[in-house]
Write an enzyme that holds these catalytic residues in place. Structure first.
Site, PDB file in Angstrom:
ATOM      1  N   HIS A 152       0.743  -1.205   0.062  1.00 11.93           N
ATOM      2  CA  HIS A 152       0.081   0.085   0.057  1.00 11.93           C
ATOM      3  C   HIS A 152       0.842   1.179  -0.041  1.00 11.93           C
ATOM      4  O   HIS A 152       2.020   1.057   0.678  1.00 11.93           O
ATOM      5  CB  HIS A 152      -0.924   0.038   1.267  1.00 11.93           C
ATOM      6  N   GLU A 187      -4.095   2.226  -7.253  1.00  6.74           N
ATOM      7  CA  GLU A 187      -4.579   3.085  -6.381  1.00  6.74           C
ATOM      8  C   GLU A 187      -3.515   4.516  -6.781  1.00  6.74           C
ATOM      9  O   GLU A 187      -2.370   4.369  -6.110  1.00  6.74           O
ATOM     10  CB  GLU A 187      -4.476   2.915  -4.925  1.00  6.74           C
TER      11      GLU A 187
HETATM   12  P1  PGA Z   1      -9.669   6.330   0.283  1.00  2.19           P
HETATM   13  O1  PGA Z   1      -8.429   5.099   0.584  1.00  2.19           O
HETATM   14  O2  PGA Z   1     -10.575   5.354   0.050  1.00  2.19           O
HETATM   15  O3  PGA Z   1      -9.785   6.972   1.726  1.00  2.19           O
HETATM   16  O4  PGA Z   1      -9.263   7.168  -0.583  1.00  2.19           O
HETATM   17  C1  PGA Z   1      -8.211   4.191  -0.211  1.00  2.19           C
HETATM   18  C2  PGA Z   1      -6.832   3.640   0.186  1.00  2.19           C
HETATM   19  O5  PGA Z   1      -5.741   3.953   0.646  1.00  2.19           O
HETATM   20  O6  PGA Z   1      -6.853   2.160   0.096  1.00  2.19           O
END
Ligand code: PGA
Length: 261
Positions: A93, A166
């Site tokens: 992540h 992401e």
């Molecule tokens: P968010 O986070 O939905 O608060 O933008 C997503 C993540 O970091 O997995």
């Protein structure tokens, strides 16, 4: 319709075992009855044992040690997470990669984590995503390198895998700051192509690719329908039971035309 997958990444938002248990119990009651969507929850590691097997969801961890065992103070091995009841683990992540933030994980340690998870039968949810986009398209090279370095040589241990794309610039904001579905679709095609290059055609086509970054009930369905993803990784809205159930309901609906309903 192939089932969609929505993963809640609780981060440190859920602050007590009681709050976590209540969330899972409510989810059990309110989760949409139809079969269009699976829900998984990535919980803080200390909560995994008390939540695993108690609800309609897979429980997983948010990180795993790159080492199998040994002198690594504060780390948690894949084997221990599995023994606690975890079925999957988020790997790489952006809040743990370096740069920009804290955990100092590199492409190489992310690669090791994928292997550690796969060795014990935890499904790795591999996060990738660029810090910024440039008109020259440097983000594509960045994403390709993250994928290739994490997955190269894992064919013999890896049986299941989920990719969570992401883009860092879209994380932790509001629905209007999320990536636009058309832009997402282009990136998903690129990710799929890279997966086929790295894992081979059969495996590369099977891997679900999720989107994460400012997903809310308002944009969840459009990201799925028009973004071409197999599901979503949800941070902030995934730690709020009402928003999470709302997202599951929207994503689980079978028809594109239902989006506005
Ligand atoms: P968010 O986070 O939905 O608060 O933008 C997503 C993540 O970091 O997995």
């Amino acid at each position: 319709m192939k089932k969609k997958l929505v993963i809640a990444n609780w981060k440190m938002y859920i602050e007590s075992p009681e709050a976590a248990k209540k969330f899972i119990a409510t989810l059990k009651r309110k989760m949409p009855a139809h079969q269009g969507v699976d829900a998984w929850v990535a919980a803080p590691s200390a909560l995994i044992q008390s939540l695993a097997g108690k609800g309609p969801v897979k429980i997983g961890a948010q990180s795993v040690s790159a080492h199998a065992d040994g002198a690594h103070t504060g780390e948690l091995s894949a084997a221990l997470l599995k023994a606690a009841g975890a079925q999957f683990v988020i790997v790489g992540h952006s809040e743990r990669r370096s740069p920009p933030a804290g955990g100092g994980e590199t492409n190489d340690s992310v690669h090791q984590q994928v292997i550690r998870a796969a060795e014990v039968g935890l499904i790795p949810v591999l996060c990738i995503g660029e810090t910024e986009r440039t008109p020259e398209g440097a983000h594509f090279t960045f994403i390709e390198e993250q994928l290739a370095s994490a997955l190269r040589g894992t064919e013999t241990v890896l049986t299941k895998l989920v990719i969570a794309y992401e883009p860092l610039w879209a994380i932790g904001k509001q629905a209007e700051d999320a990536m636009k579905p058309a832009e997402l679709q282009e990136t998903v095609i690129f990710i799929r192509k890279t997966l086929v290059n790295v894992l081979g055609r059969t495996d590369g086509l099977k891997v679900p690719v999720l989107y994460g970054g400012s997903v809310e009930p308002d944009n969840a369905r459009a990201l799925i329908d028009d973004g071409g993803v197999s599901g979503l990784l949800v941070g902030r809205a995934g730690a709020d039971i009402d928003s999470f159930v709302e997202i599951l309901k929207k994503v689980g609906r079978p028809l594109k035309d239902d989006r506005a309903a």
